[in-house]
Design a protein around this motif. Structure first.
Motif, short mmCIF file in Angstrom:
data_model
loop_
_atom_site.label_atom_id
_atom_site.label_comp_id
_atom_site.label_asym_id
_atom_site.label_seq_id
_atom_site.Cartn_x
_atom_site.Cartn_y
_atom_site.Cartn_z
N LYS A 87 0.83 -1.21 0.00
CA LYS A 87 0.00 0.00 0.00
C LYS A 87 0.87 1.26 0.00
O LYS A 87 0.51 2.27 -0.64
CB LYS A 87 -0.92 0.01 1.22
CG LYS A 87 -2.10 -0.95 1.13
CD LYS A 87 -2.96 -0.80 2.38
CE LYS A 87 -4.17 -1.69 2.33
NZ LYS A 87 -5.01 -1.55 3.55
N PHE A 88 2.00 1.22 0.69
CA PHE A 88 2.92 2.36 0.68
C PHE A 88 3.40 2.65 -0.74
O PHE A 88 3.41 3.81 -1.18
CB PHE A 88 4.11 2.10 1.61
CG PHE A 88 5.24 3.06 1.43
CD1 PHE A 88 5.18 4.34 1.97
CD2 PHE A 88 6.37 2.70 0.72
CE1 PHE A 88 6.22 5.24 1.80
CE2 PHE A 88 7.42 3.59 0.55
CZ PHE A 88 7.34 4.87 1.09
N TYR A 89 3.80 1.58 -1.47
CA TYR A 89 4.26 1.78 -2.85
C TYR A 89 3.13 2.28 -3.74
O TYR A 89 3.36 3.11 -4.63
CB TYR A 89 4.84 0.48 -3.39
CG TYR A 89 6.08 0.02 -2.66
CD1 TYR A 89 7.13 0.89 -2.41
CD2 TYR A 89 6.19 -1.29 -2.21
CE1 TYR A 89 8.26 0.47 -1.74
CE2 TYR A 89 7.32 -1.72 -1.53
CZ TYR A 89 8.35 -0.84 -1.29
OH TYR A 89 9.47 -1.26 -0.61
N GLU A 96 14.27 -5.49 6.76
CA GLU A 96 14.21 -4.64 5.57
C GLU A 96 13.93 -3.19 5.95
O GLU A 96 13.11 -2.91 6.83
CB GLU A 96 13.10 -5.16 4.65
CG GLU A 96 12.76 -4.30 3.48
CD GLU A 96 11.51 -4.78 2.77
OE1 GLU A 96 10.82 -3.94 2.17
OE2 GLU A 96 11.20 -5.99 2.85
N ILE A 97 14.62 -2.27 5.29
CA ILE A 97 14.35 -0.84 5.37
C ILE A 97 14.02 -0.37 3.96
O ILE A 97 14.77 -0.67 3.02
CB ILE A 97 15.56 -0.07 5.93
CG1 ILE A 97 15.89 -0.55 7.35
CG2 ILE A 97 15.30 1.44 5.93
CD1 ILE A 97 17.19 0.01 7.88
N PHE A 98 12.93 0.35 3.79
CA PHE A 98 12.50 0.71 2.43
C PHE A 98 11.99 2.13 2.36
O PHE A 98 11.50 2.72 3.34
CB PHE A 98 11.41 -0.25 1.95
CG PHE A 98 10.16 -0.28 2.79
CD1 PHE A 98 9.13 0.64 2.56
CD2 PHE A 98 10.00 -1.19 3.81
CE1 PHE A 98 7.98 0.63 3.33
CE2 PHE A 98 8.86 -1.22 4.60
CZ PHE A 98 7.84 -0.30 4.35
N SER A 99 12.11 2.70 1.16
CA SER A 99 11.48 3.96 0.81
C SER A 99 11.11 3.86 -0.67
O SER A 99 11.22 2.78 -1.26
CB SER A 99 12.44 5.14 1.06
OG SER A 99 13.53 5.10 0.15
N TRP A 130 9.36 6.55 4.80
CA TRP A 130 10.15 5.32 4.81
C TRP A 130 9.56 4.37 5.84
O TRP A 130 8.71 4.74 6.65
CB TRP A 130 11.63 5.59 5.10
CG TRP A 130 11.91 6.05 6.50
CD1 TRP A 130 11.73 7.29 7.03
CD2 TRP A 130 12.41 5.24 7.58
NE1 TRP A 130 12.08 7.33 8.36
CE2 TRP A 130 12.52 6.08 8.73
CE3 TRP A 130 12.79 3.90 7.68
CZ2 TRP A 130 12.98 5.61 9.95
CZ3 TRP A 130 13.25 3.44 8.91
CH2 TRP A 130 13.35 4.29 10.03
N GLY A 131 10.00 3.12 5.79
CA GLY A 131 9.47 2.15 6.72
C GLY A 131 10.40 0.96 6.86
O GLY A 131 11.48 0.92 6.25
N PHE A 144 5.95 -7.99 10.93
CA PHE A 144 5.68 -6.67 11.51
C PHE A 144 6.23 -5.62 10.56
O PHE A 144 7.41 -5.66 10.17
CB PHE A 144 6.35 -6.54 12.88
CG PHE A 144 6.33 -5.13 13.43
CD1 PHE A 144 5.12 -4.54 13.78
CD2 PHE A 144 7.49 -4.41 13.58
CE1 PHE A 144 5.09 -3.24 14.27
CE2 PHE A 144 7.48 -3.12 14.08
CZ PHE A 144 6.26 -2.53 14.43
N THR A 145 5.38 -4.67 10.17
CA THR A 145 5.77 -3.57 9.28
C THR A 145 5.32 -2.25 9.89
O THR A 145 4.22 -2.15 10.44
CB THR A 145 5.11 -3.72 7.89
OG1 THR A 145 5.44 -4.98 7.33
CG2 THR A 145 5.59 -2.62 6.95
N HIS A 146 6.17 -1.24 9.76
CA HIS A 146 5.78 0.11 10.18
C HIS A 146 6.25 1.09 9.12
O HIS A 146 7.37 1.00 8.60
CB HIS A 146 6.39 0.47 11.53
CG HIS A 146 5.92 1.80 12.04
ND1 HIS A 146 4.66 2.01 12.54
CD2 HIS A 146 6.54 3.02 12.08
CE1 HIS A 146 4.51 3.26 12.90
NE2 HIS A 146 5.64 3.91 12.63
N VAL A 147 5.37 2.03 8.78
CA VAL A 147 5.68 3.08 7.81
C VAL A 147 5.61 4.42 8.52
O VAL A 147 4.61 4.73 9.20
CB VAL A 147 4.70 3.05 6.62
CG1 VAL A 147 5.00 4.20 5.67
CG2 VAL A 147 4.79 1.72 5.87
N PHE A 148 6.65 5.23 8.39
CA PHE A 148 6.70 6.54 9.02
C PHE A 148 6.15 7.62 8.08
O PHE A 148 6.20 7.48 6.84
CB PHE A 148 8.15 6.88 9.39
CG PHE A 148 8.73 5.97 10.43
CD1 PHE A 148 8.57 6.24 11.78
CD2 PHE A 148 9.44 4.83 10.05
CE1 PHE A 148 9.12 5.40 12.74
CE2 PHE A 148 9.98 3.98 11.00
CZ PHE A 148 9.81 4.26 12.35
#
Length: 588
Positions: free
Chosen positions: A65-67, A258-261, A222-223, A214-218
């Motif tokens: 959903k972030f993407y 994983e760290i993603f943006s 980024w998340g 577990f996922t968190h989006v800031f």
């Protein structure tokens, strides 16, 4: 009266459970590799002329959903907007769950009756082949998990997914399964099905899917994601399976960080490949992808496989793992004499993706576990060590249309050297194996870390298809694979020097132990042609699926195969048809 009592029970259950069943698709839930959502996301990114960073899988619903939120909705065509809305609607759809705040328990029952038929039993089933004659010295041969895992027509007969969603912040999922093993499903020569009554033919190894995520989006864009799963990891978005790390690699467990943006991703994966009394395999992978411009994506991966116990030092994300020099640490004196290097395998992967125009991407992947630079080719021993590397490249076009589906076309080519994924001994080669606890208990079930074609192969695929999400899809493709004699059977080659037994297939090992002269070892090691009598496999296939509703989907595949030098035997030409039919039925 008996019927009235049954109706009353159903009515009571409905009154009790339906008010609790108000859970949407959990945002922490992992979406497996190969799901149409990834193709949809890719098509939308290509239409906006901005490459996707979301090529690896599985990803959580929240990350996907972030993407989606990063896509410029206004720049999409009408068809692209319809597809965007359909994808988001699917990710937000309601699933049955019992709401026990703050925990929601999801339950379902999936049935997958399947029928398989072929006209020529001299040609291997397409879902259980390594495109060779399986030359080996195993007592009962070997079975190929690389082609079997994840195939549309090898799903267990019954699957019971269970999820524990804690306040939409953390999720635990498992999928208990009941169905024949590979040996049970493909036990007959011409006609097979998964409705077996003999329990000895069933797969004891269950569940196939078990994970926690577990996922968190800031808000700053980024998340991060942490998840643990049994297998199913994939690195790279390709048509025939990633040459770097494919979802068909059957492992015990892996831990993913994983760290993603939008334009950057870092991943660490710690994988337990095998674990037994006499063999442990742990693999440590660090990878990074970056999109410096919207039309270019670059990726790098470094990893180390250790045939030994777990070690924290390989989890340092900024350490060059190769600099540990592990190949000098774990050898016994005898192994030093026989193998030279033992109990470790260095691994590297590179990827490049270019968006030359709207709706189109060009991609190249490279994997390597051994390469001899010029300074190491000055001695007989250096010349006897074979290179292990491979390339994969393709072009893909995806065009959304006005009804919310998309057309897709692509071509892909792949080459692997005869010793890619293969090291001095099977214990530190890049493959996994396990044994079935029921029928055929002495036959190893094997899978490569990367492409299902394995080493010693040249392949090419062309395909064209159309997908209407949640309704129907159709595809036609042609696959050509030329394969030498190197496959899983190579690990059954042994010799004895009086002090112990060792694997004797590797040119450098043959040279060290006097089985080859320096000239013979160099000749085999530096020869990048396919080995032995090459088998040439050609497959023409049409396949598709149709969803009658949210609960029932029918799938079918019709394939014509013609094979030159079948089973790596010169002049052995075989041809035949194969058909596969399946129903996927979901209770909720």
């Amino acid at each position: 009266m008996k019927h009235l009592r049954k109706l009353f029970v159903v009515f009571l259950m409905t009154k009790v459970l339906l008010p609790l069943a108000s859970q949407g698709y959990g945002s922490q839930q992992l979406v497996p590799a190969g799901h149409w959502v990834y193709d949809s996301l890719s098509a939308l990114c290509l239409e906006t002329k901005f490459l996707s960073i979301a090529d690896n899988a599985p990803l959580s619903v929240k990350e996907i959903k972030f993407y989606l939120s990063c896509i410029d909705y206004d720049s999409l065509s009408y068809g692209g907007k319809v597809l965007y809305d359909k994808t988001l609607e699917y990710l937000n759809q309601h699933k049955f769950a019992i709401n026990l705040k703050p925990v929601k328990i999801g339950l379902n029952l999936n049935l997958n009756p399947t029928v398989l038929a072929r006209t020529n039993d001299n040609i291997e089933w397409s879902m259980a082949t390594d495109y060779t004659g399986k030359e080996n010295e195993y007592k009962d041969g070997y079975a190929v998990e690389s082609s079997y895992t994840g195939n549309d027509f090898t799903n267990p007969l019954a699957v019971i997914p269970v999820t524990f969603d804690i306040d939409d912040k953390f999720i635990i999922e498992t999928q208990f399964s009941l169905g024949p093993s590979q040996f049970g499903l493909l036990k007959d020569s011409y006609l097979n099905h998964n409705l077996r009554y003999d329990l000895s033919q069933y797969d004891f190894y269950t569940p196939k899917v078990a994970n926690a995520s577990f996922t968190h989006v800031f808000d700053s864009g980024w998340g991060f994601n942490l998840h643990v799963a049994r297998s199913g990891l994939q690195i790279g978005n390709t048509s025939t399976g990633s040459i770097i790390y494919n979802s068909t690699f059957d492992t015990n467990v892996y831990f993913h960080t994983e760290i993603f943006s939008r334009q950057f991703k870092y991943e660490m994966n710690v994988i337990e490949v095998n674990h037994s009394d006499n063999e442990e395999k742990f693999m440590y992978l660090h990878s990074m992808e970056v999109i410096p411009w919207k039309w270019l994506k670059i990726g790098f991966l470094e990893g180390t496989l250790i045939n030994g116990g777990f070690s924290l030092r390989y989890m340092n994300p900024l350490m060059i793992l190769h600099s540990f020099g592990t190949w000098t640490e774990l050898n016994t004196e005898w192994e030093e004499k026989v193998y030279g290097e033992a109990h470790t395998c260095a691994y590297m992967g590179l990827s490049l993706e270019i968006l030359p125009c709207r709706n189109t991407r060009i991609y190249v992947l490279y994997s390597q576990d051994e390469i001899q630079p010029p300074n190491e080719l000055t001695s007989d021993n250096g010349k006897s060590v074979p290179d292990g590397w491979g390339y994969q490249a393709g072009v893909e076009v995806k065009i959304p249309e006005e009804h919310g589906g998309w057309y897709a076309a692509g071509i892909e080519a792949i080459y692997t050297t005869p010793f890619l994924y293969i090291k001095q001994a099977k214990e530190w080669s890049l493959y996994s194996y396990r044994y079935n606890m029921q029928s055929n208990g002495d036959t190893p079930l094997c899978s490569w870390i990367g492409t299902p074609f394995g080493p010693d192969a040249i392949g090419f695929q062309a395909k064209f298809g159309y997908t209407m999400p949640k309704k129907w899809n159709a595809e036609a493709d042609y696959l050509f694979v030329a394969h030498g004699t190197h496959s899983f059977g190579i690990f059954s080659q042994y010799a004895d020097d009086g002090e112990g037994t060792y694997n004797s297939y590797y040119p450098a090992v043959k040279f060290r132990n006097g089985l080859y002269s320096a000239e013979d070892a160099e000749k085999e090691a530096r020869d990048f042609r396919l080995t032995g009598t090459v088998q040439f496999t050609n497959q023409l296939a049409v396949k598709g699926s149709y969803s009658f509703n949210d609960h029932i989907t029918a799938k079918a595949q019709l394939m014509y195969q013609f094979v030159f030098n079948n089973n790596n035997k010169s002049g052995n030409f075989q041809q035949g048809m194969e058909i596969a039919l399946a129903l996927n039925c979901s209770l909720f």
